[in-house]
Design a protein around this motif. Sequence first.
Motif, PDB file in Angstrom:
ATOM      1  N   ARG A   1     -22.812  -5.889  60.182  1.00 16.84           N
ATOM      2  CA  ARG A   1     -24.136  -5.987  59.546  1.00 16.84           C
ATOM      3  C   ARG A   1     -24.151  -7.075  58.548  1.00 16.84           C
ATOM      4  O   ARG A   1     -25.446  -7.495  58.103  1.00 16.84           O
ATOM      5  CB  ARG A   1     -24.326  -4.692  58.777  1.00 16.84           C
ATOM      6  CG  ARG A   1     -23.330  -4.491  57.676  1.00 16.84           C
ATOM      7  CD  ARG A   1     -23.278  -3.308  57.057  1.00 16.84           C
ATOM      8  NE  ARG A   1     -22.383  -3.006  55.743  1.00 16.84           N
ATOM      9  CZ  ARG A   1     -21.131  -3.084  55.722  1.00 16.84           C
ATOM     10  NH1 ARG A   1     -20.658  -2.792  56.974  1.00 16.84           N
ATOM     11  NH2 ARG A   1     -20.403  -2.757  54.648  1.00 16.84           N
TER      12      ARG A   1
ATOM     13  N   THR B   1     -26.411 -11.122  59.608  1.00 14.32           N
ATOM     14  CA  THR B   1     -27.711 -11.483  59.458  1.00 14.32           C
ATOM     15  C   THR B   1     -28.088 -12.330  57.771  1.00 14.32           C
ATOM     16  O   THR B   1     -28.762 -12.946  57.594  1.00 14.32           O
ATOM     17  CB  THR B   1     -28.911 -10.516  59.775  1.00 14.32           C
ATOM     18  OG1 THR B   1     -28.519  -9.381  58.934  1.00 14.32           O
ATOM     19  CG2 THR B   1     -29.067  -9.973  61.022  1.00 14.32           C
TER      20      THR B   1
ATOM     21  N   PRO C   1     -26.788  -8.610  67.016  1.00 17.18           N
ATOM     22  CA  PRO C   1     -26.410  -8.102  65.515  1.00 17.18           C
ATOM     23  C   PRO C   1     -27.145  -6.638  65.509  1.00 17.18           C
ATOM     24  O   PRO C   1     -28.213  -6.470  66.103  1.00 17.18           O
ATOM     25  CB  PRO C   1     -27.158  -8.991  64.359  1.00 17.18           C
ATOM     26  CG  PRO C   1     -27.160 -10.179  65.193  1.00 17.18           C
ATOM     27  CD  PRO C   1     -27.463 -10.015  66.653  1.00 17.18           C
ATOM     28  N   PRO C   2     -26.393  -5.460  65.053  1.00 20.90           N
ATOM     29  CA  PRO C   2     -25.298  -5.595  64.145  1.00 20.90           C
ATOM     30  C   PRO C   2     -24.082  -5.564  64.953  1.00 20.90           C
ATOM     31  O   PRO C   2     -22.905  -5.220  64.321  1.00 20.90           O
ATOM     32  CB  PRO C   2     -25.722  -4.485  63.189  1.00 20.90           C
ATOM     33  CG  PRO C   2     -26.094  -3.426  63.991  1.00 20.90           C
ATOM     34  CD  PRO C   2     -27.081  -4.454  64.973  1.00 20.90           C
TER      35      PRO C   2
ATOM     36  N   ARG D   1     -22.988  -3.296  67.317  1.00 19.95           N
ATOM     37  CA  ARG D   1     -22.176  -1.910  67.351  1.00 19.95           C
ATOM     38  C   ARG D   1     -20.977  -2.013  68.420  1.00 19.95           C
ATOM     39  O   ARG D   1     -20.987  -2.862  69.465  1.00 19.95           O
ATOM     40  CB  ARG D   1     -23.018  -0.843  67.801  1.00 19.95           C
ATOM     41  CG  ARG D   1     -24.101  -0.708  66.754  1.00 19.95           C
ATOM     42  CD  ARG D   1     -25.000   0.339  67.363  1.00 19.95           C
ATOM     43  NE  ARG D   1     -25.710   0.098  68.379  1.00 19.95           N
ATOM     44  CZ  ARG D   1     -26.342   0.501  69.506  1.00 19.95           C
ATOM     45  NH1 ARG D   1     -26.475   2.039  69.307  1.00 19.95           N
ATOM     46  NH2 ARG D   1     -27.131   0.287  70.372  1.00 19.95           N
TER      47      ARG D   1
ATOM     48  N   PRO E   1     -21.131   3.339  60.022  1.00 21.36           N
ATOM     49  CA  PRO E   1     -21.716   1.757  60.129  1.00 21.36           C
ATOM     50  C   PRO E   1     -21.354   1.037  58.640  1.00 21.36           C
ATOM     51  O   PRO E   1     -21.266  -0.089  58.744  1.00 21.36           O
ATOM     52  CB  PRO E   1     -23.188   2.191  60.221  1.00 21.36           C
ATOM     53  CG  PRO E   1     -23.483   3.357  59.806  1.00 21.36           C
ATOM     54  CD  PRO E   1     -22.302   4.351  59.936  1.00 21.36           C
TER      55      PRO E   1
END
Length: 213
Positions: free
Chosen positions: A13, A16, A122-123, A125, A193
Amino acid sequence: MTLVVFAGPSAGRLWTDWAARDDVDMRLPAVRGDVASLVNSDQPGTLVLADGAFDRSYAVGHRELLEAASLGWRIIGVSSLGAIRATDLPGTGVRGVGQAYGYLVNTKAPDDHLALIYEPEPPFRIFAEALFDVRQCLRDRALPAETGAIDAFLEDAARWWFGDRTRDQLQDRLETYVSADRAAQLLAPLASPLYNRAKQLDLIDLMKELLAR
């Protein structure tokens, strides 16, 4: 000086956030030719190789990194493919850092202990976990009485194809070594996350160091 970072799931995460900075050139996981293209078009700077992709192209080659180093690029391998390539190229100007790099150097573990399957944007996973990250998660959370069971489980999982190391399959197998409730508790962070895996912490620590200068 240019700071170029090839990263994917090791950034997660934060990709970005780093990409929004003026002093960082964030790029997607590197494939064969990406480093060669960079050094042919940019003045030497710092190149951080964290992640690479090998399902849609060949992986970043050793020759690319050696050529970049010869042209004056400062190259740092970390987290995943970067740690692997740094292990492959000692004494060549490719500097390895972090827990994952140390793990490969000290244990001589195969490269697939750092391999995983992930979303390409992104992100990023994660769908199948890196055994190294699973190992660190379990060892951080296991009770002393569980050490033997955890070690046996990790030896078992090391024999799997890396794409089979999904959270569901890992938990199902861990339940044969500890109780179902305990297996769920031990692996619970991997479902969050917000959890930073060990390979992610390697890159986070490196970026803190580089961006503080």
